[in-house]
Every structure is written in C-alpha cells, then in structure tokens.
Scaffold this motif. Structure first.
Motif, PDB file in Angstrom:
ATOM      1  N   LEU A  85      20.065  -5.319   8.483  1.00 41.83           N
ATOM      2  CA  LEU A  85      18.785  -5.328   7.772  1.00 41.83           C
ATOM      3  C   LEU A  85      18.115  -3.958   7.766  1.00 41.83           C
ATOM      4  O   LEU A  85      17.132  -3.763   7.050  1.00 41.83           O
ATOM      5  N   GLY A  86      18.616  -3.018   8.561  1.00 42.62           N
ATOM      6  CA  GLY A  86      18.027  -1.688   8.599  1.00 42.62           C
ATOM      7  C   GLY A  86      17.030  -1.490   9.711  1.00 42.62           C
ATOM      8  O   GLY A  86      16.234  -0.551   9.663  1.00 42.62           O
ATOM      9  N   GLY A  87      17.051  -2.376  10.721  1.00 44.36           N
ATOM     10  CA  GLY A  87      16.144  -2.229  11.855  1.00 44.36           C
ATOM     11  C   GLY A  87      15.293  -3.445  12.127  1.00 44.36           C
ATOM     12  O   GLY A  87      14.528  -3.462  13.096  1.00 44.36           O
ATOM     13  N   GLY A  88      15.389  -4.461  11.319  1.00 48.73           N
ATOM     14  CA  GLY A  88      14.607  -5.669  11.534  1.00 48.73           C
ATOM     15  C   GLY A  88      14.138  -6.261  10.217  1.00 48.73           C
ATOM     16  O   GLY A  88      14.457  -5.770   9.132  1.00 48.73           O
ATOM     17  N   ILE A  89      13.365  -7.332  10.311  1.00 46.81           N
ATOM     18  CA  ILE A  89      12.866  -8.048   9.137  1.00 46.81           C
ATOM     19  C   ILE A  89      11.569  -7.394   8.672  1.00 46.81           C
ATOM     20  O   ILE A  89      10.629  -7.246   9.448  1.00 46.81           O
ATOM     21  N   VAL A  90      11.531  -6.977   7.426  1.00 47.01           N
ATOM     22  CA  VAL A  90      10.325  -6.384   6.847  1.00 47.01           C
ATOM     23  C   VAL A  90       9.389  -7.499   6.390  1.00 47.01           C
ATOM     24  O   VAL A  90       9.816  -8.446   5.733  1.00 47.01           O
ATOM     25  N   GLU A  91       8.126  -7.387   6.755  1.00 40.68           N
ATOM     26  CA  GLU A  91       7.149  -8.405   6.361  1.00 40.68           C
ATOM     27  C   GLU A  91       7.022  -8.458   4.839  1.00 40.68           C
ATOM     28  O   GLU A  91       6.969  -7.426   4.170  1.00 40.68           O
ATOM     29  N   GLY A  92       6.987  -9.669   4.305  1.00 38.30           N
ATOM     30  CA  GLY A  92       6.846  -9.852   2.874  1.00 38.30           C
ATOM     31  C   GLY A  92       8.127  -9.674   2.092  1.00 38.30           C
ATOM     32  O   GLY A  92       8.076  -9.561   0.867  1.00 38.30           O
ATOM     33  N   SER A  93       9.263  -9.655   2.768  1.00 41.13           N
ATOM     34  CA  SER A  93      10.539  -9.450   2.084  1.00 41.13           C
ATOM     35  C   SER A  93      11.202 -10.776   1.763  1.00 41.13           C
ATOM     36  O   SER A  93      10.988 -11.786   2.445  1.00 41.13           O
ATOM     37  N   GLN A 194      16.677 -23.535 -13.011  1.00 41.36           N
ATOM     38  CA  GLN A 194      16.066 -23.989 -11.760  1.00 41.36           C
ATOM     39  C   GLN A 194      16.135 -22.900 -10.689  1.00 41.36           C
ATOM     40  O   GLN A 194      15.143 -22.622 -10.007  1.00 41.36           O
ATOM     41  N   VAL A 195      17.299 -22.268 -10.540  1.00 39.13           N
ATOM     42  CA  VAL A 195      17.454 -21.232  -9.509  1.00 39.13           C
ATOM     43  C   VAL A 195      16.558 -20.047  -9.806  1.00 39.13           C
ATOM     44  O   VAL A 195      15.902 -19.487  -8.914  1.00 39.13           O
ATOM     45  N   ARG A 196      16.486 -19.663 -11.073  1.00 40.52           N
ATOM     46  CA  ARG A 196      15.671 -18.509 -11.442  1.00 40.52           C
ATOM     47  C   ARG A 196      14.192 -18.777 -11.225  1.00 40.52           C
ATOM     48  O   ARG A 196      13.472 -17.943 -10.643  1.00 40.52           O
ATOM     49  N   GLU A 197      13.707 -19.936 -11.640  1.00 42.08           N
ATOM     50  CA  GLU A 197      12.290 -20.249 -11.475  1.00 42.08           C
ATOM     51  C   GLU A 197      11.935 -20.436 -10.002  1.00 42.08           C
ATOM     52  O   GLU A 197      10.870 -20.000  -9.558  1.00 42.08           O
ATOM     53  N   ALA A 198      12.817 -21.090  -9.236  1.00 46.29           N
ATOM     54  CA  ALA A 198      12.544 -21.304  -7.812  1.00 46.29           C
ATOM     55  C   ALA A 198      12.473 -19.984  -7.059  1.00 46.29           C
ATOM     56  O   ALA A 198      11.592 -19.772  -6.213  1.00 46.29           O
ATOM     57  N   THR A 199      13.378 -19.070  -7.378  1.00 45.78           N
ATOM     58  CA  THR A 199      13.365 -17.767  -6.721  1.00 45.78           C
ATOM     59  C   THR A 199      12.107 -16.987  -7.091  1.00 45.78           C
ATOM     60  O   THR A 199      11.531 -16.277  -6.255  1.00 45.78           O
ATOM     61  N   GLY A 200      11.668 -17.107  -8.341  1.00 34.34           N
ATOM     62  CA  GLY A 200      10.439 -16.431  -8.760  1.00 34.34           C
ATOM     63  C   GLY A 200       9.224 -16.916  -7.992  1.00 34.34           C
ATOM     64  O   GLY A 200       8.361 -16.122  -7.593  1.00 34.34           O
ATOM     65  N   ILE A 201       9.151 -18.225  -7.739  1.00 38.79           N
ATOM     66  CA  ILE A 201       8.026 -18.784  -6.981  1.00 38.79           C
ATOM     67  C   ILE A 201       8.078 -18.304  -5.530  1.00 38.79           C
ATOM     68  O   ILE A 201       7.053 -17.915  -4.944  1.00 38.79           O
ATOM     69  N   LEU A 203       9.425 -15.578  -4.452  1.00 38.36           N
ATOM     70  CA  LEU A 203       9.100 -14.153  -4.440  1.00 38.36           C
ATOM     71  C   LEU A 203       7.583 -13.946  -4.448  1.00 38.36           C
ATOM     72  O   LEU A 203       7.058 -13.100  -3.708  1.00 38.36           O
ATOM     73  N   LYS A 204       6.868 -14.728  -5.260  1.00 38.56           N
ATOM     74  CA  LYS A 204       5.406 -14.618  -5.286  1.00 38.56           C
ATOM     75  C   LYS A 204       4.791 -15.043  -3.951  1.00 38.56           C
ATOM     76  O   LYS A 204       3.811 -14.443  -3.494  1.00 38.56           O
ATOM     77  N   LEU A 205       5.367 -16.066  -3.332  1.00 38.00           N
ATOM     78  CA  LEU A 205       4.861 -16.494  -2.026  1.00 38.00           C
ATOM     79  C   LEU A 205       5.067 -15.406  -0.979  1.00 38.00           C
ATOM     80  O   LEU A 205       4.167 -15.128  -0.176  1.00 38.00           O
ATOM     81  N   ALA A 206       6.251 -14.795  -0.982  1.00 43.58           N
ATOM     82  CA  ALA A 206       6.544 -13.765   0.014  1.00 43.58           C
ATOM     83  C   ALA A 206       5.612 -12.576  -0.127  1.00 43.58           C
ATOM     84  O   ALA A 206       5.081 -12.066   0.868  1.00 43.58           O
ATOM     85  N   LYS A 207       5.398 -12.121  -1.363  1.00 44.72           N
ATOM     86  CA  LYS A 207       4.549 -10.949  -1.575  1.00 44.72           C
ATOM     87  C   LYS A 207       3.071 -11.284  -1.456  1.00 44.72           C
ATOM     88  O   LYS A 207       2.281 -10.491  -0.932  1.00 44.72           O
ATOM     89  N   GLY A 208       2.677 -12.473  -1.954  1.00 47.16           N
ATOM     90  CA  GLY A 208       1.265 -12.829  -1.934  1.00 47.16           C
ATOM     91  C   GLY A 208       0.742 -13.169  -0.556  1.00 47.16           C
ATOM     92  O   GLY A 208      -0.394 -12.815  -0.206  1.00 47.16           O
ATOM     93  N   LEU A 209       1.568 -13.849   0.259  1.00 51.00           N
ATOM     94  CA  LEU A 209       1.144 -14.252   1.595  1.00 51.00           C
ATOM     95  C   LEU A 209       1.668 -13.329   2.689  1.00 51.00           C
ATOM     96  O   LEU A 209       1.385 -13.552   3.865  1.00 51.00           O
ATOM     97  N   ASN A 210       2.477 -12.337   2.319  1.00 47.85           N
ATOM     98  CA  ASN A 210       3.047 -11.368   3.266  1.00 47.85           C
ATOM     99  C   ASN A 210       3.875 -12.075   4.344  1.00 47.85           C
ATOM    100  O   ASN A 210       3.745 -11.801   5.542  1.00 47.85           O
ATOM    101  N   ILE A 211       4.743 -12.994   3.920  1.00 43.41           N
ATOM    102  CA  ILE A 211       5.647 -13.670   4.841  1.00 43.41           C
ATOM    103  C   ILE A 211       7.085 -13.335   4.434  1.00 43.41           C
ATOM    104  O   ILE A 211       7.361 -13.026   3.282  1.00 43.41           O
ATOM    105  N   SER A 212       7.972 -13.386   5.403  1.00 47.66           N
ATOM    106  CA  SER A 212       9.386 -13.093   5.146  1.00 47.66           C
ATOM    107  C   SER A 212      10.116 -14.398   4.885  1.00 47.66           C
ATOM    108  O   SER A 212       9.984 -15.357   5.659  1.00 47.66           O
ATOM    109  N   ILE A 213      10.902 -14.425   3.809  1.00 48.69           N
ATOM    110  CA  ILE A 213      11.600 -15.643   3.409  1.00 48.69           C
ATOM    111  C   ILE A 213      13.090 -15.364   3.319  1.00 48.69           C
ATOM    112  O   ILE A 213      13.518 -14.424   2.642  1.00 48.69           O
TER     113      ILE A 213
END
Length: 456
Positions: A85-93, A194-201, A203-213
């Motif tokens: 991963l390059g040193g650990g999990i990046v927040e919001g990734s 389905q895969v494309r729309e689910a991944t888009g949602i 992605l918004k959760l990860a960036k908007g809430l700053n959580i790693s998924i």
C-alpha cells in the motif's frame, strides 16, 4: 416524474455507453465487448443522494495555497500489506482487492479487520456472500476479535450507505462489489451498470466521510476484475492476489496506487490459522534447491525495492516429434524462445530439435529482463548436462547480439546474494563502476553470453 425503462449497451472493458450494439468500441477500440442492459431513467432517490457534509459553492485554489504534507496513513498491522500500500492505509481511499476464487481475499481482509480492531479502530465488515454464522466460523480459526469490529450481511447498497453514515466507521470492507445492488438500477447484481454505480456511491462515501473502504472484486477467466474496466480507474488502489489456491504461497501485487509504488509485492503463506507473512521470500524461494543438478541456476529479480533470489530450472531433451515442444512456468514464453534463438545463433548450440521446459521455482511470476542470463545458463547447463556451482548467482539482460547488458539496482542485488551466503556473482561487465566497493563476494564480469557459458 414517472420512471421509464430503456435499453443501453455498455462496453465491458472501458464502460463506454451506446444506444445501439457495435462490434468495436469507439472508446477503447476493443472488439465484441458490448453487453445489453436495461436501465431506469427519470428522477429518483439517486438524484438527491448526499454523502458527507453539505458543501457550499466550490472555489478554485492556486498551487501556492495547496499543502504538500504527507497523507495520514494507518498501519493495518500486516507489514507485507503495508509495503504494497506504500506505508499504510490512506484515509479516504478506495482500495480494490481482486483475485481468483478461494485464493484468500476474504481471509486477508478479515485479518486486517482483526488487527485494526485490536488497535482501537472502528471497523465495519459488510458481506454480501456469507451469513453472520459463516463469518463467525471463519473468524474462529484466526484468533480473538474485539468489539470494535461490526458485521453486516446486506446486499442493498442504500441500506449499507445509511448504516455507514449513521455509524461512521473508520474502515469499511465490502465483500464483494459484484453482490451489491441498487434499487434504482434494474440490471442484475454484478452487471456493468450495477458495479459502476455501486462503486461511484462508495467513492463518494470514502471521500465525503474521509473513511477508507476496501472492496473485493471477483476476476474473470482472463485474470482481470469482473465488470467494467472503468472500475479500476475509479478506485485509488488496485491489488491483485496471485497464486495457486492449492499451493501454500500467495503473492499480493499492487498494479495501481495513487499513494505509492506499483512495483511492490507482499508474500504470504496460507496456513490453517490464516495467512502468515513471509518476511524473507528469497530464503523461501530457494528452500529445497537440489545440489549438483544440471539446469538449476539462481538469479536475482527486483520487485519494487525488494530483491528476491529465485531458482530457475530448465530441462532440455531431444524431441521425438517433428516440432519440438517449449513450455514455461512463471516467466514469459516468448522471451525464453528469444533467448534460445540467441544461444543457437551466437553459440552454435543445436537447440532447434530439442524440447525445452523452463520453470521459476516457488510459484512466483517474474517478467524482469534481468533474469535472462540465469535462464540462458540454466538452458545450456541442462543441454550439456553440466551442473552449475550452487554458490554462483547470475544476473543480466541478454540482447539479440549476444551481449550482456546492465540491470538496475545491481548493488542491492549483489548485497542480497552475499547476505544469503553466495560466494560468486556473475554480472554484466558494464557494472564494474557500481560494484567497485563491494567486498566479501567474488564478482565475475562478462560482456557477452559466450563468456558466461564458458564458466559452465
């Protein structure tokens, strides 16, 4: 407004959308990649979807106002995974983990949950493939888990989104993206839309809430993640879990990483109580190496910043058929044919009537050209039935003229060979200046493949 159903065609490779079927995709120029799906158009819940904090009007910024501070990373407690991963999990990734069925993707991520929960991180594990009891049975052989880990068995992404926004975990695992579905999209789970729309949602959760998924993705028979190719473009990191599920060793390889190198690998061994890290892959790859056997040569390959010593095995024998058979395991088939043509042309060896089998011991795949000299020496050793001294290691790239060319990070490779007890190293002659300070190991410089074969 009433919703209307319509039929569109998606490219499975790049996600290009078209109103009619086409033989060749205009986006990626691939043939026969369009699939038909039914979609729902009109206003619905998706148009009002919000994630994270509400924003005011976006304002552009100048380069001088942007900070270059390091991304905040969280160690997952598994050093091999942190390395990839390059040193650990990046927040919001958003991290995609792909691999063959039964390779150990779910086991690895459950172990990540175990380490993160033990460190006090709030973790949510969402499974669309297993029941809570099945996850409990799998977790029982991995050890103790703390109450910081929460489990959710659900395939409806709207429900999962509500739970994430309510609980606000720091780490979320989605196992797997092909089982997730959105009510607004009428296509079946696992389809392109389905895969494309689910991944888009997500992605918004990860960036908007700053959580790693972390999302788990199944792979096709070609070895790529099932679904549209755009899935890999949307995520921040793509990891592939490689290896034979019937073998003990697994390779975790990063093929895309916005926060680190894409050349690093992590090596794991599957045991009864889960995946164990292999901290010294070189020693593991060389275990059980035969002594005084022809066709066996040790070489060194680089995976990112890590040198790995591997054993190359070759078996050359006279063919009983008009067309000789060539087979490779763990390396490029065409590259081996090229090297055998060089040996036949430059050394005069009659290899055209011989079957040839080349194997990289240990189940690892190496495509680096620095192992050319090792492959050539192994082929000649088997052809002449003369064993190469077990204390010798060879590395170098071979050109079509028979010259031995330089390889990158030669000093690091030689130091790794010295550390593991090798006493002689055959390297390209152009590396003399780089290795002038090395002591404690004999270095033989060769400028052509004929000079190297004279040592056998």
């Amino acid at each position: 407004m009433a919703k209307a159903k319509g039929t569109v065609f998606f490219c499975q490779n790049c996600g290009y959308e078209s109103a009619k079927w086409m033989g060749q995709c205009p986006g990626c120029r691939e043939w026969n990649t369009f699939v038909e799906e039914t979609v729902v158009t009109g206003t619905g819940k998706g148009s009002g979807r919000k994630t994270g904090n509400p924003h005011t009007a976006a304002e552009p910024e100048t380069l001088s106002d942007i900070s270059l501070s390091e991304e905040e990373r969280t160690s997952c407690g598994i050093r091999e995974l942190d390395r990839v991963l390059g040193g650990g999990i990046v927040e919001g990734s958003l991290i995609l983990v792909g691999g063959d069925p039964g390779i150990g993707k779910s086991t690895l991520l459950l172990q990540v949950c175990q380490r993160l929960a033990a460190a006090g991180k709030e973790v949510l594990y969402v499974s669309g493939e297993e029941s809570l009891r099945q996850i409990k049975l799998r977790a029982a052989r991995l050890g103790e888990f703390t109450d910081h880990l929460k489990l959710l068995c659900e395939t409806d992404l709207d429900t999962i989104e509500d739970v994430i926004q309510k609980k606000r975990p720091q780490i979320v695992i989605i196992d797997s993206i092909q089982t997730m579905s959105i009510a607004e999209v009428s296509a079946a789970p696992g389809s392109v839309s389905q895969v494309r729309e689910a991944t888009g949602i997500l992605l918004k959760l990860a960036k908007g809430l700053n959580i790693s998924i972390f999302i788990v993705g199944h792979v096709t028979k070609e070895g790529t993640v099932a679904g549209p190719r755009v899935l890999e473009h949307m995520v921040d990191t793509v990891l592939y879990f490689e290896g034979d599920r019937h073998a003990a060793y697994r390779i975790l390889r990063g093929v895309k990483n916005r926060f680190g190198s894409t050349n690093e690998i992590g090596v794991f061994e599957m045991e009864s109580d889960g995946l164990k890290e292999v901290t010294n892959p070189s020693r593991m790859m060389l275990s059980g190496r035969p002594e005084d056997a022809s066709g066996s040569v040790v070489t060194c390959a680089m995976e990112g910043t890590r040198p790995i010593l591997i054993e190359i095995q070759a078996l050359v024998c006279h063919s009983n058929f008009g067309i000789p058979r060539r087979q490779t395991t763990g390396t490029d088939f065409n590259r081996v044919n090229l090297l055998m043509a060089v040996l036949e042309k430059r050394l005069g060896l009659q290899l055209g009537s011989c079957d040839a089998y080349v194997n990289i011991a240990g189940g690892i795949k190496i495509m680096e050209p620095s192992i050319d000299l090792g492959i050539a020496m192994a082929v000649v050793s088997s052809f002449k039935n003369r064993a190469v001294d077990g204390s010798i290691i060879a590395m170098g790239e071979i050109g079509l003229s028979g010259e031995v060319r330089a390889v990158s990070m030669i000093k690091v490779r030689v130091q790794e060979a010295k550390k593991l007890g090798f006493t002689c190293c055959i390297v390209p002659g152009v590396c003399r200046e780089s290795l002038k300070d090395i002591e404690g190991i004999k270095i033989i410089y060769v400028d052509s493949v004929s000079e190297a074969m004279d040592l056998i």
